[in-house]
Design an enzyme around this catalytic site. Structure first.
Site, PDB file in Angstrom:
ATOM      1  N   GLY A  10       0.914  -1.220  -0.055  1.00 32.93           N
ATOM      2  CA  GLY A  10      -0.163  -0.100  -0.065  1.00 32.93           C
ATOM      3  C   GLY A  10       0.995   1.158   0.019  1.00 32.93           C
ATOM      4  CG  PHE A  11       0.257   6.031  -0.573  1.00 31.62           C
ATOM      5  CD1 PHE A  11       1.342   6.547  -1.172  1.00 31.62           C
ATOM      6  CD2 PHE A  11      -0.609   7.192  -0.009  1.00 31.62           C
ATOM      7  CE1 PHE A  11       1.863   7.871  -1.180  1.00 31.62           C
ATOM      8  CE2 PHE A  11      -0.111   8.504  -0.310  1.00 31.62           C
ATOM      9  CZ  PHE A  11       1.115   8.964  -0.860  1.00 31.62           C
ATOM     10  CB  ILE A  12       0.970   4.651   4.534  1.00 25.80           C
ATOM     11  CG1 ILE A  12       0.254   5.965   4.191  1.00 25.80           C
ATOM     12  CG2 ILE A  12       1.742   4.805   5.707  1.00 25.80           C
ATOM     13  CD1 ILE A  12      -1.102   6.268   5.018  1.00 25.80           C
ATOM     14  CE1 TYR A 153     -10.512   3.652   6.346  1.00 28.32           C
ATOM     15  CE2 TYR A 153     -10.883   5.972   6.380  1.00 28.32           C
ATOM     16  CZ  TYR A 153     -10.076   4.877   6.560  1.00 28.32           C
ATOM     17  OH  TYR A 153      -8.693   4.884   6.555  1.00 28.32           O
ATOM     18  CE  LYS A 157      -8.287   2.476   9.146  1.00 26.62           C
ATOM     19  NZ  LYS A 157      -7.222   1.540   9.227  1.00 26.62           N
TER      20      LYS A 157
HETATM   21  P1  NAD Z   1      -3.644   1.344   0.654  1.00 24.69           P
HETATM   22  O1  NAD Z   1      -4.992   0.781   0.376  1.00 24.69           O
HETATM   23  O2  NAD Z   1      -2.623   1.862  -0.296  1.00 24.69           O
HETATM   24  O3  NAD Z   1      -2.692   0.084   1.594  1.00 24.69           O
HETATM   25  C1  NAD Z   1      -3.388  -0.612   2.274  1.00 24.69           C
HETATM   26  C2  NAD Z   1      -3.048  -2.146   1.823  1.00 24.69           C
HETATM   27  O4  NAD Z   1      -3.315  -3.452   2.636  1.00 24.69           O
HETATM   28  C3  NAD Z   1      -2.970  -2.502   0.073  1.00 24.69           C
HETATM   29  O5  NAD Z   1      -1.733  -2.813  -0.318  1.00 24.69           O
HETATM   30  C4  NAD Z   1      -3.916  -3.615   0.507  1.00 24.69           C
HETATM   31  O6  NAD Z   1      -3.638  -4.553  -0.711  1.00 24.69           O
HETATM   32  C5  NAD Z   1      -3.523  -4.206   1.852  1.00 24.69           C
HETATM   33  N1  NAD Z   1      -4.793  -5.059   2.375  1.00 24.69           N
HETATM   34  C6  NAD Z   1      -6.167  -4.600   2.303  1.00 24.69           C
HETATM   35  N2  NAD Z   1      -6.665  -5.704   3.139  1.00 24.69           N
HETATM   36  C7  NAD Z   1      -5.967  -6.563   3.238  1.00 24.69           C
HETATM   37  C8  NAD Z   1      -5.896  -7.930   3.832  1.00 24.69           C
HETATM   38  N3  NAD Z   1      -7.212  -8.485   4.368  1.00 24.69           N
HETATM   39  N4  NAD Z   1      -4.808  -8.668   4.093  1.00 24.69           N
HETATM   40  C9  NAD Z   1      -3.809  -8.160   3.610  1.00 24.69           C
HETATM   41  N5  NAD Z   1      -3.647  -7.047   2.931  1.00 24.69           N
HETATM   42  C10 NAD Z   1      -4.637  -6.217   2.970  1.00 24.69           C
HETATM   43  O7  NAD Z   1      -4.002   2.417   1.882  1.00 24.69           O
HETATM   44  P2  NAD Z   1      -2.819   3.347   2.446  1.00 24.69           P
HETATM   45  O8  NAD Z   1      -3.267   4.800   2.092  1.00 24.69           O
HETATM   46  O9  NAD Z   1      -1.504   2.932   2.472  1.00 24.69           O
HETATM   47  O10 NAD Z   1      -3.357   3.272   4.051  1.00 24.69           O
HETATM   48  C11 NAD Z   1      -2.598   2.502   5.164  1.00 24.69           C
HETATM   49  C12 NAD Z   1      -3.297   2.683   6.310  1.00 24.69           C
HETATM   50  O11 NAD Z   1      -3.320   4.086   6.580  1.00 24.69           O
HETATM   51  C13 NAD Z   1      -4.789   2.040   6.291  1.00 24.69           C
HETATM   52  O12 NAD Z   1      -5.036   1.734   7.546  1.00 24.69           O
HETATM   53  C14 NAD Z   1      -5.606   3.393   5.904  1.00 24.69           C
HETATM   54  O13 NAD Z   1      -6.894   3.141   6.419  1.00 24.69           O
HETATM   55  C15 NAD Z   1      -4.793   4.542   6.939  1.00 24.69           C
HETATM   56  N6  NAD Z   1      -5.128   5.902   6.497  1.00 24.69           N
HETATM   57  C16 NAD Z   1      -4.679   6.193   5.391  1.00 24.69           C
HETATM   58  C17 NAD Z   1      -4.937   7.446   4.916  1.00 24.69           C
HETATM   59  C18 NAD Z   1      -4.376   8.287   3.676  1.00 24.69           C
HETATM   60  O14 NAD Z   1      -4.705   9.460   3.283  1.00 24.69           O
HETATM   61  N7  NAD Z   1      -3.721   7.383   2.979  1.00 24.69           N
HETATM   62  C19 NAD Z   1      -5.504   8.442   5.840  1.00 24.69           C
HETATM   63  C20 NAD Z   1      -6.151   8.003   7.106  1.00 24.69           C
HETATM   64  C21 NAD Z   1      -5.775   6.524   7.522  1.00 24.69           C
END
Ligand code: NAD
Length: 328
Positions: A10-12, A153, A157
């Site tokens: 994922g992104f983060i 969502y 959380k």
């Molecule tokens: P993202 O969707 O890019 O990354 C999440 C990753 O988790 C994905 O690669 C996905 O394939 C993997 N994933 C999802 N369900 C899964 C499962 N059941 N088993 C294994 N892998 C699984 O999202 P992100 O932006 O990198 O977010 C990371 C975290 O930060 C998440 O918890 C998200 O809710 C939280 N978040 C992100 C933001 C933002 O602005 N990007 C803001 C607030 C919170």
């Protein structure tokens, strides 16, 4: 340290892995590579990671809900800490498919904590979201009551935060819950406005804007967020910590103007009614992050959005067709 990080494609997760590797840590990364957005982007991030990992990054394709797999990974790798970033993310998509949010974001987190405690792992960093502040007056601080999440969502959380607190009380699990504020940057998420809008401006596709564009977001650059995640491995006890831009929010209209300037093209905009599940304004009070983690975001929007635009232009040959088909 040895670290198990979920959501590594994922992104983060990707950026956090990069910084952990730079700091000399060893990572086992778990991700199910789901198709919530183009898998090609997730694979691109993994490819970038593997290039610079020098054998200190091991990718495991698998699901957070697979308890046997979790148990085996924890047993085999004996991590010092777990960083749980795997989730179904995004407010609007959660209204269309709430159950998958509850499954991954809640059942996934609980299963992970159970297996961690069984394996004797003492530290969890868990991703939450600024969306839990829905209905509150910004700037948001961690002591504000957040009992009215306005989307599945945000509710998933908030519920995961409460469960993590219970695991801390029951089993003395040290937990840093991080509330991220609208993260953006190179390699970003195509379901979020920064990457979606830059793609559409460059390709001459229409941007759909909900409301008048005057809603403010406390955009936070992904490198800053990753640095905050790494720093949050340290604190003991149970802490909820905002990681946000720090009271320098900009409006969606200002973001579009910045992008237009960087790519030398005007956006085509179609305005639609405000979506009540979206938050009007977000702004983080980051006093606690600064005190506890010595964390202050470094990257201003003018610099961060330029980096995003440059990255998009560099990668657009393979990325643009993926994003146009996805149309998220
Ligand atoms: P993202 O969707 O890019 O990354 C999440 C990753 O988790 C994905 O690669 C996905 O394939 C993997 N994933 C999802 N369900 C899964 C499962 N059941 N088993 C294994 N892998 C699984 O999202 P992100 O932006 O990198 O977010 C990371 C975290 O930060 C998440 O918890 C998200 O809710 C939280 N978040 C992100 C933001 C933002 O602005 N990007 C803001 C607030 C919170």
């Amino acid at each position: 340290m040895r670290i198990l990080l979920t959501g590594c494609a994922g992104f983060i997760g990707w950026k956090t892995c990069e910084q952990l590797l730079d700091a000399g840590h060893t990572i086992t990364g778990l991700d199910n590579l789901n198709d919530s957005y183009p898998v090609a982007l997730k694979k691109w991030r993994l490819g970038e990671l593997e290039k610079g990992s020098q054998g200190h990054f091991q990718f495991v394709e698998g699901d957070l809900l697979d308890r046997k797999l979790l148990a085996r990974l924890l047993q085999d790798t004996k991590p010092d800490a777990v960083i749980n970033l795997a989730a179904r993310a995004g407010v609007r998509a959660s209204i269309a498919d709430p159950l998958s949010y509850v499954e991954t974001n809640l059942s996934g987190a609980v299963g992970l904590m159970e297996e961690m405690c069984r394996a004797g792992v003492k530290k969890l960093v868990h991703a939450s979201s600024s969306s839990v502040y829905a209905g509150q007056q910004p700037p948001f601080n961690e002591d504000q009551p957040v009992d009215r999440p306005q989307s599945p969502y945000a509710a998933s959380k908030k519920a995961s935060e409460i469960l993590a607190h219970a695991w801390h009380d029951l089993y003395q699990l040290d937990v840093s819950v991080l509330r991220f504020f609208t993260v953006y940057g190179p390699g970003g998420r195509p379901d979020m406005s920064p990457l979606k809008f830059i793609h559409r401006i460059v390709q001459g596709e229409t941007i759909v804007l909900y409301g008048n564009g005057e809603q403010q977001r406390d955009f936070t650059f992904v490198d800053d967020i990753a640095r905050g995640v790494v720093a949050s491995l340290k604190p003991a006890g149970f802490e909820i910590i905002n990681l946000g831009g720090g009271n320098e929010p900009i409006t969606i209209n200002q973001m579009i103007e910045l992008m237009e300037g960087f790519v030398g093209k005007k956006a085509i905009i179609e305005k639609q009614a405000w979506n009540p599940a979206d938050m009007r304004h977000t702004a983080a009070d980051i006093t606690k992050a600064s005190r506890l983690l010595n964390w202050i975001p470094q990257v201003k929007p003018e610099v961060g959005f330029k980096e995003l635009a440059d990255w998009y232009l560099k990668e657009q040959a393979w990325l643009a067709p993926e994003l146009s088909v996805y149309n998220g």
